[in-house]
Design an enzyme around this catalytic site. Structure first.
Site, PDB file in Angstrom:
ATOM      1  N   ASP A 100       0.877  -1.165   0.000  1.00 34.36           N
ATOM      2  CA  ASP A 100       0.000   0.000   0.000  1.00 34.36           C
ATOM      3  C   ASP A 100       0.922   1.226   0.000  1.00 34.36           C
ATOM      4  O   ASP A 100       2.143   1.123   0.112  1.00 34.36           O
ATOM      5  CB  ASP A 100      -0.950  -0.022   1.207  1.00 34.36           C
ATOM      6  CG  ASP A 100      -2.174   0.859   0.951  1.00 34.36           C
ATOM      7  OD1 ASP A 100      -3.213   0.633   1.580  1.00 34.36           O
ATOM      8  OD2 ASP A 100      -2.082   1.767   0.092  1.00 34.36           O
TER       9      ASP A 100
HETATM   10  C1  GLC Z   1      -4.428   4.327  -0.256  1.00 35.62           C
HETATM   11  C2  GLC Z   1      -5.283   3.147   0.114  1.00 35.62           C
HETATM   12  C3  GLC Z   1      -5.330   2.072  -0.930  1.00 35.62           C
HETATM   13  C4  GLC Z   1      -5.206   2.700  -2.315  1.00 35.62           C
HETATM   14  C5  GLC Z   1      -3.821   3.303  -2.417  1.00 35.62           C
HETATM   15  C6  GLC Z   1      -3.618   4.014  -3.771  1.00 35.62           C
HETATM   16  O1  GLC Z   1      -3.727   4.770   0.869  1.00 35.62           O
HETATM   17  O2  GLC Z   1      -5.034   2.511   1.362  1.00 35.62           O
HETATM   18  O3  GLC Z   1      -6.565   1.366  -0.759  1.00 35.62           O
HETATM   19  O4  GLC Z   1      -5.391   1.717  -3.317  1.00 35.62           O
HETATM   20  O5  GLC Z   1      -3.531   4.200  -1.358  1.00 35.62           O
HETATM   21  O6  GLC Z   1      -4.481   5.100  -3.866  1.00 35.62           O
END
Ligand code: GLC
Length: 730
Positions: free
Chosen positions: A280
C-alpha cells in the site's frame, strides 16, 4: 457431428487454455519470454520494475520512465497522458518494457456505481460482476491496466470508515463477491481491450483495527484469520486475481507489509499464488514507524523477503535494494523472482503487443446507456427497506411531496468514497429523481433544513412549514462522502450535526414521514427506528442514485436489498456481528449473562435483514439425509412463496451451526444464498448443497476439516429468522 457435439470438442480444447489465461501463471511460452527478458536486464532495470510512482508528470518521473526504471505509475488518467509516458518507456528505454498504469477504480471509473458496501447489499454476484466489467471497460479505454480493487476486508466495526469499501462482515458473502469482482474486472483474458488486472486488498485483516480507528493495530488469532479474514482473499486468488495489495496494519506484531506468514506461507505456499503483491502507499516505508525496521534498508529487506514485489510510492526499494544486493543481503535470485512476477502480469495484460490506448475509445466507452442502466439496477438492488409501517410506501405519484434534508439535492456525495473519474454533474440527486417520477413535479418541493454538520437550526422553520403544506415528507439525511472511507473513522455513529433534530421536528407535524439514509456505514438511529414509519438505507448510490431511490419510493422497483452487516443500536455495542460465539453465559437478559445494563444486546437490524413491498413465506424444509460422513454432500431445500400482492425478489439465505467442535463455533454462519424473483402467489423450491467446504473450519491445530457432531441448519429471510432442521456428521 451436431452442433452440440462440436461445442463439446471446442470446450475440451478451450477451457483449459482459457483457465490458464485467466489464472496468472505458467505457460511455457510466457516463462520463456520472461527468462529471455530477465537475462538481458541490468540490476538497475530489474529494481526499476519494482517501483510504482504516483502522478507521472514530473521531469524525474519522465526521465526514470525513459531509462526503464519504472514498473508502474498510479493516478495517471486518460489515453493521452498514459500514452505519453508509455512512449518513453517503450521507445526510449533500452529494453522497451511497458509500464502498467494503476488506479483506484473501486466502484466505477466514469459511471460510478453505489459504494461496494451498497453493492454487497444487493446479494447479487452476477450484477456485481457486471458492474465490475463496466468499470473495467471504461478504465481500460482510458489507459488504465490495473485497478486497486476489489477491497475485500471483512469489517465488523462500522466506526471504521473503510467499511464502505468492502462487502461487510461475513466471510461467505465477502468471498462470493470478491470472486465476482475479480471475474468482472479480469474476464477470461487480461489482454482483452475491456479488461483490467485486479488487485485484492488490503492483505490482511486491515478491518480488524482496534477501536475502529483506521491504520490501527490488529490482533487476530490464526483461527479467526483463517476462518474470517482470509476467505475472501482465498476466493479472489482462486478466481485468478492477478495481484494483491498488502495492508498498513500491524498484524499480531508483524506488519502486514512485512509478514512472511501471510505473504509467503499462506499466499504462495498454501494457495499457489502466481501474481505479484504491491505494497500500500509507502507501507514499506511505514515499517520504520511500526518500529519493525531500524532503517530503510531493513524495511526493504523485510518487505521483499516477506513477499512484496512492488513498492508503491515509497522509494524504499529504489534507494535501498542496490546496496542490499551489493552487500549480499538480498540475492539477485530474489530480485529476479519479483521481476518475473511483474513481467508475467504485464505479458498477460498484452502490454508488450499493445502498449498504447486508442484515444477514441474514451468517447465510445464512457457513460453509455448500457452502463447507466446497470448502474441504476445496481443502485435499485442495493437499497434496503428497513421499515414500512402502515405501508406508507410506495407513494402516490400525484402527492404533494416535501423533500427535506441537506443531502436531498447534493450530487458529489452520492459518488461516495473513491469517486475515481466520476463527475458530480453526472449524478441524479434524490430531489431530481423524485421530481422526474412525480406526475406533478411542481408539487415536489425542497427545503434543506440544515447542513450535514454544524448546529445551525435556522433552516428548520422553512422545512417545517413546507412539511405542513405537503401530503408526505421525505427526509434525506446521513453522511457526506468525506465522512466515509479512508482515514474517516468515527467514534460516534449518530447522524452528524442536527439532522436527527430536524427529523424529530418534522415528525412532530404529524405528516406521513419517510427517512432515506445516505451514508457509507450504518448509523445509530434508535429514535428514528422507533418513531418513523418508513426508512430506507440508500447508501451513497452512485450516478443513478436519485432515479433508483425514486423507483423504490413510487413502487417501480420492489426493494430487495439485504444488510451485509449487523446494524448497531448504539456505538457502545460495537463490535457487533451475527456470527459471534455463544460464550459460557449466552444472553438471556438475566443478570448473570453476557449483556449490558443500559442497552439491549440485540442489534437495531440483523445481518441479512431487509423488507419488501411483498411478503414471503418459508415452508417444507427438507434434507436429503439426516446423517452423513465428513466428506459427504447434503442437499437442503425449502419452499419459498410470495404471499404478498406484488412481485419481487427474495434473498433466500442458508445458515448452519456446528453445535460442538474441538474449538468454540459461531452461533450461526451464512453458507448459501440465492435471489429468487416470485410473482404474487408463486412458490419455488430452493435447494442448497452443504459439504466440507461449507461445514469445515480450522480446528485447534489450524487444520481445515469437518468434525463429527450435530448441526443445525436454517433457511430463511435473514440471520434471525427461518425454518430449522438438523443433521449429524458421523
Ligand atoms: C491508499 C489506500 C489504498 C489505495 C492506495 C492508492 O492509501 O489505502 O486502498 O489503493 O492508497 O491510492
Amino acid at each position: 457431428m451436431n452442433h452440440r457435439g462440436g461445442l463439446v470438442v471446442w470446450a475440451i480444447i478451450l477451457i483449459p487454455v482459457m483457465l490458464a489465461a485467466q489464472i496468472p501463471g505458467y505457460g511455457t511460452e510466457i516463462e520463456s519470454r520472461i527468462d529471455a527478458m530477465v537475462a538481458q536486464m541490468t540490476l538497475d532495470e530489474k529494481i526499476g520494475q519494482l517501483q510504482q510512482y504516483a502522478g507521472g508528470e514530473s521531469a524525474e518521473h519522465r526521465e526514470m520512465a525513459a531509462a526503464g526504471r519504472v514498473g508502474s505509475f498510479l493516478n495517471v488518467r486518460g489515453a493521452e497522458s498514459t500514452n505519453a509516458l508509455q512512449k518513453l518507456a517503450v521507445e526510449n528505454s533500452r529494453l522497451g518494457i511497458p509500464l502498467m498504469f494503476g488506479l483506484d477504480v473501486i466502484h466505477g471509473y466514469k459511471t460510478l456505481f453505489p459504494i461496494p458496501l451498497a453493492e454487497a447489499a444487493s446479494w447479487n454476484p452476477e450484477l456485481v460482476e457486471r458492474a465490475a466489467a463496466v468499470a473495467a471497460r471504461e478504465a481500460r479505454a482510458c489507459g488504465i491496466h490495473w485497478t486497486f480493487a476489489p477491497m475485500v476486508d471483512i469489517a465488523r466495526d462500522p466506526r471504521w470508515g473503510r467499511i464502505a469499501e468492502g462487502s461487510g462482515e461475513d466471510p461467505y458473502l465477502g468471498a462470493t463477491l470478491a470472486a465476482a469482482r475479480v471475474h468482472g474486472f479480469q474476464g477470461m483474458d487480461l489482454s482483452a481491450p475491456d479488461r483490467i488486472a485486479a488487485c485484492v486488498k488490503h492483505y490482511v485483516a486491515y478491518g480488524a483495527a482496534e477501536g475502529g480507528r483506521d491504520y490501527n493495530t490488529t490482533e487476530v488469532s490464526e483461527r479467526t484469520l483463517r476462518d474470517v479474514y482470509l476467505p475472501p482473499f482465498a476466493a479472489a486468488v482462486r478466481a485468478g486475481a492477478a495481484t494483491l495489495m498488502s495492508a498498513f496494519n500491524d498484524l499480531n506484531g508483524i506488519p502486514a507489509s512485512a509478514n512472511p506468514f501471510t505473504l509467503t506461507d499462506i499466499l504462495r505456499h498454501e494457495w499457489g499464488f502466481k501474481g505479484f503483491v504491491v505494497s500500500d502507499w509507502n507501507s514499506i516505508g511505514e515499517l520504520l514507524n511500526h518500529g519493525i525496521a531500524a532503517d530503510s534498508a531493513e524495511a526493504a529487506w523485510r518487505a521483499l523477503s516477506a513477499g512484496i514485489e512492488m513498492d508503491m510510492e515509497g522509494r524504499i526499494y529504489k534507494n535501498a535494494l542496490p546496496g542490499l544486493v551489493e552487500r549480499g543481503l538480498v540475492s539477485t535470485a530474489a530480485i529476479d523472482e519479483a521481476v518475473r512476477r511483474i513481467l508475467r502480469i504485464k505479458i498477460l495484460l498484452g502490454l508488450f503487443e499493445n502498449p498504447y490506448t486508442d484515444p477514441d475509445l474514451e468517447k465510445q466507452m464512457l457513460r453509455t446507456p448500457e452502463n447507466l442502466a446497470i448502474a441504476r439496477q445496481m443502485a435499485r438492488e442495493s437499497i434496503v427497506l428497513l421499515k414500512n409501517d402502515k405501508n406508507i410506501l410506495p407513494l402516490s405519484r400525484s402527492a404533494r411531496v416535501a423533500v427535506i434534508g441537506p443531502l436531498a439535492d447534493r450530487q458529489q456525495d452520492l459518488l461516495g468514497t473513491w469517486a475515481c473519474e466520476g463527475e458530480a454533474g453526472d449524478v441524479i440527486t434524490l430531489l431530481q429523481g423524485i421530481r422526474s417520477a412525480a406526475v406533478k413535479p411542481d408539487l415536489v418541493l425542497h427545503a434543506r433544513g440544515c447542513d450535514v454538520l454544524g448546529s445551525d437550526r435556522s433552516g428548520f422553520k422553512e422545512a417545517i412549514q413546507l412539511a405542513k403544506r405537503s401530503d408526505v415528507v421525505i427526509a434525506v439525511v446521513g453522511e457526506s462522502a468525506d465522512l466515509s472511507g479512508e482515514a474517516s473513522s468515527r467514534a460516534d455513529l449518530a447522524l452528524p450535526g442536527v439532522q436527527e433534530q430536524l427529523v424529530q421536528e418534522v415528525a412532530a407535524t404529524g405528516k406521513p414521514l419517510v427517512v432515506v439514509l445516505l451514508a457509507g456505514r450504518p448509523l445509530t438511529i434508535p429514535w428514528i427506528a422507533e418513531q418513523v414509519p418508513a426508512i430506507l438505507m440508500a447508501w451513497h448510490g452512485g450516478v443513478q442514485a436519485g432515479s433508483a431511490v425514486a423507483d423504490v419510493l413510487f413502487g417501480d422497483y420492489n426493494p430487495s436489498g439485504r444488510l451485509p452487516l449487523t446494524w448497531p443500536r448504539t456505538v457502545g455495542q460495537v463490535p457487533l456481528y451475527y456470527n459471534h460465539k455463544n460464550t459460557g453465559r449466552p444472553t438471556n437478559e438475566q443478570k448473570w449473562s453476557t449483556k449490558y445494563l443500559d442497552w439491549p444486546i440485540t442489534p437495531q437490524y440483523v445481518f441479512g435483514f431487509g423488507r419488501s413491498y411483498s411478503t414471503f413465506a418459508y415452508s417444507h424444509l427438507s434434507l436429503d439425509k439426516n446423517e452423513m460422513g465428513p466428506r459427504a454432500m447434503l442437499t437442503v431445500s425449502a419452499v419459498v412463496k410470495n404471499s404478498g400482492r406484488v412481485a419481487g425478489d427474495e434473498v433466500v439465505q442458508l445458515y448452519v451451526r456446528d453445535l460442538a467442535g474441538s474449538v468454540t463455533r459461531p452461533v450461526k454462519e451464512l453458507k448459501g444464498f440465492k435471489r429468487v424473483y416470485l410473482e404474487p402467489g408463486e412458490s419455488r423450491k430452493i435447494e442448497f448443497t452443504l459439504g466440507p467446504g461449507e461445514l469445515g473450519f480450522h480446528d485447534a491445530h489450524h487444520r481445515h476439516q469437518v468434525e463429527p457432531g450435530r448441526f443445525k441448519v436454517w433457511i430463511g429471510p435473514n440471520s434471525a429468522e427461518g425454518i430449522e432442521g438438523d443433521f449429524c456428521v458421523r
